[in-house]
Design a protein around this motif. Sequence first.
Motif, short mmCIF file in Angstrom:
data_model
loop_
_atom_site.label_atom_id
_atom_site.label_comp_id
_atom_site.label_asym_id
_atom_site.label_seq_id
_atom_site.Cartn_x
_atom_site.Cartn_y
_atom_site.Cartn_z
N UNK A 375 0.82 -1.22 0.00
CA UNK A 375 0.00 0.00 0.00
C UNK A 375 0.86 1.27 0.00
N UNK A 376 2.17 1.11 0.18
CA UNK A 376 3.05 2.27 0.34
C UNK A 376 4.13 2.40 -0.71
N UNK A 377 3.90 1.76 -1.88
CA UNK A 377 4.84 1.87 -3.02
C UNK A 377 6.26 1.43 -2.66
N UNK A 378 6.36 0.34 -1.89
CA UNK A 378 7.68 -0.19 -1.53
C UNK A 378 8.33 -0.92 -2.71
N UNK A 379 7.51 -1.51 -3.56
CA UNK A 379 8.03 -2.30 -4.67
C UNK A 379 8.86 -1.42 -5.59
N UNK A 380 10.13 -1.81 -5.80
CA UNK A 380 11.02 -1.05 -6.66
C UNK A 380 11.67 0.14 -6.00
N UNK A 381 11.39 0.37 -4.72
CA UNK A 381 11.95 1.53 -4.02
C UNK A 381 13.33 1.21 -3.44
N UNK A 382 14.09 2.26 -3.12
CA UNK A 382 15.40 2.09 -2.47
C UNK A 382 15.24 1.50 -1.08
N UNK A 383 14.16 1.85 -0.41
CA UNK A 383 13.93 1.35 0.95
C UNK A 383 13.86 -0.17 0.98
N UNK A 384 13.27 -0.75 -0.06
CA UNK A 384 13.09 -2.21 -0.09
C UNK A 384 14.43 -2.94 -0.09
N UNK A 385 15.48 -2.30 -0.61
CA UNK A 385 16.80 -2.97 -0.65
C UNK A 385 17.37 -3.22 0.74
N UNK A 386 16.89 -2.48 1.74
CA UNK A 386 17.36 -2.68 3.12
C UNK A 386 16.62 -3.80 3.83
N UNK A 387 15.48 -4.19 3.30
CA UNK A 387 14.56 -5.08 4.02
C UNK A 387 14.72 -6.54 3.58
#
Length: 841
Positions: A375-387
């Motif tokens: 719901x928060x546009x995590x897919x493809x984001x830089x933040x997702x690389x940390x998770x």
Amino acid sequence: MPFDEMFGLFTGYWNSILLYGVEFEHPERLWYLVPIMLIFVFFLRKSFVLLQEKNKVKDVKVQRRMWIYRILIFISRTIIFLLLVIALAGPILNVKEKIFGERSITIIVDKSDSMQLYDTSFVPGLQAELEQQIPVKVATVGSGSRSNIGDGILTNLGKNRNILLVTDGNANAGSDIGDAALLASDLNASISSIQILPAENDYSITIDGPSKVLSHSEAEYLITVKSSKGFAENFEPKVTIDGQPYPGKITTEDETKIMAIRPKLDDGQHRIEASIAVDDYFPINNKYYKTVKSVPKPKVLLLSKKTSPLEQIFTKLYDVEKMDRLPAKLDEFYTVVINDMPATSFTSSEIQRLGDFVNDGNGLVVFGGDNSFEYGKYKGSDLLSLLPVNIGAGEKQPRPDLNAVVIIDVSEGQEGFDSLGLSKAHSLNVMDQFRLNDNVGVVAFAEQYYTVSGMNKMTPDHIADIQDKIQRLKFYPASSCSNVRTCSNIVAGITGATKLLEGVSGKKWIFLYSDGQYFDYLTGSYLDYAVELLEKQNIVLYSTMTTKTKLGDITYTFEGAERALRVLAERTGGIYFPPSDSDRMRLLFGKQEQKETSEEGDTRSIMVLNRYHFITEAIDPTAKITGYNQIIPKANARLLMTTSLGEPLLAVWRYGLGRVAVLGTDDGTAWAGQILNQDNSMLISRIMNWGIGDPERKLDYYTQIADGIEGEQNEILVKSSKYPVAEGLDFYKIEENVYSATFKPEQLGFGTLANNIYATNYRPEYTELRLNPQLEDVALASEGKLFKPGDAQGIIDFVSKRSERVDIQKKKVSWPFIVAAMILFLIEVLARRVEEQTRKD
């Protein structure tokens, strides 16, 4: 070689081939038969032997006879070359051979202090009775508080020898008993034990729990009282914290009493003392001391754009600072918590700063909700690389097809317990979780593996075939094993599974079901080899034990086997499921179809998937949630919890030197309110404490002394920008600004050194008071036995039987095939001479 002896060898080798098959040192050489057969067929169509030309032979009977003769010669030559090619390939047979061992025994008597609790007066009489029929050597091991049983075994081990232990099996020094058993098996030596009985009653008390806690946070300590003969007296342990009595809840389990306390301690150092007032054999083990350092609350950054119930929990445990944007400096924080925020809340430079923060050894905890993840546009984001997770798409993206092999242990299990029946039930249950396009095979193993069913799509016909074959599996009796240690050859089972998975692409899983019998040998190089087989193909192994936990009146948990199965799973990225959780393997398959359930609507229970992690160890959440985020663990992540229908819920991984945890539900605002109640809030604090790590690591100065043992070296660690100085201590530098020194405490109780308190306790010799169940593991692994104290005749019979027995050995045998080829060639030459003479006549 006499003819009858040669004939006997031929017969023995032929029987070995029929019973056990044949292996080859160079199997690729068997392909030589292909060109040889093609040449033979070519000459057969021409003329294989010198005969009269066909047009000169008018008689039909003669022509037919010539043709039959040619065929027979072709068959003869084919067999001759077949035998020669087999000899060239290096055949290896499993041959039964008589092994002659020593008809003698070495008795090793444990002389350590704990043996004073047992009646060993039978030893001189047993020795005298044995010496009447077999040679006997007596050796001693251990003294005082030192019990180095493993060293005593290794000193007296030799090829084909028999060792008899008179010990409680509780070693506290020297070589491991399990390693000694492994070497004994390699030397074809046996290690047996006398089941000695306690003559004196004694009690020991210990305290288990963390030595460092957060100020005013709840931590659990277990006070354990053990007995050698049971609790003849009615008493309760007395516990004090800093001299003040502290009550706790007591439970009794067999010969053990356990008291649980959960104090909340102020800042500073604290003393916990536990004691029992009893009249027993060793007074020294009736008191136990423990020091606990309660450190100031570590600083935590809570990033949230809304009011969160997490604030109330965090404020009690940590020094919390709440913001809605990532600050410019993060150095003062131990961990950052992101609560239900979209990826668009962070700029690229902020993500870089957050990544550096975690990489430097700090923590990151992310809570879900209706503003995060999918719901928060995590897919493809830089933040997702940390998770440690990717973003799923629910029903729109079914899981990829799976390649899986189910391994079933069919070796004979514990007497009176149908471990194979349980393995079958679990195997059939996991079969129900596969989908139509999954490729699934089944392997069974005892001494060797065999393929029950090859890899095939899970069509209805294949499912029915697998289920039928699993149901018809039978035990492989231990009496048929060439060596007890190889009765349950897990390496063979893994080898068979990896062969089935060779060449297939995609995700590869193995499900292993075994009772763990005879697995104590699975250490060191054996374990490394098994892991190497799996890692070569990126295979993930999931394992469980299908066993009961008691054998007679001795608690029997197969600790060595359980440890091996757990290591096998964890080193390949899988999970070990204890027997009580074996049915939870179904949760690995992700979202399950919602069938009949007591849960209404979209409500899900929370399930622990992996119990062997700091966060999930010894907790069983009862909370239910009404919503969750679509997260999928990444390849290197560890999935710790799921919903009751298999949706991933809690995943963790290491990012550089730091730690990252993701909880795929919200903070309790809408979906997961029950997680915050008294019965379940420990889950939140465990996640946070794991992310925080050592709460003193950011301090410029601290000292640390672990609780020690009387008369043994202890260590003091000091973190300081200057070289530390203390009377009687010589410090040396072990890393940047960290120094170490050693000292030897000589007095029981609490002591003070460099303004730090520490505890000194009695030696481990006086802790374990009953027979170690590992003695039975050692006997099984080395083909030994357990004997009653007066069973001299049973020991004599055992030694006599072992002194001449049949074993199955691998033997390279080429000469029988060469000799057979020569004999067949001579028969052929004789036949040709007869044929030629017949034609002349």
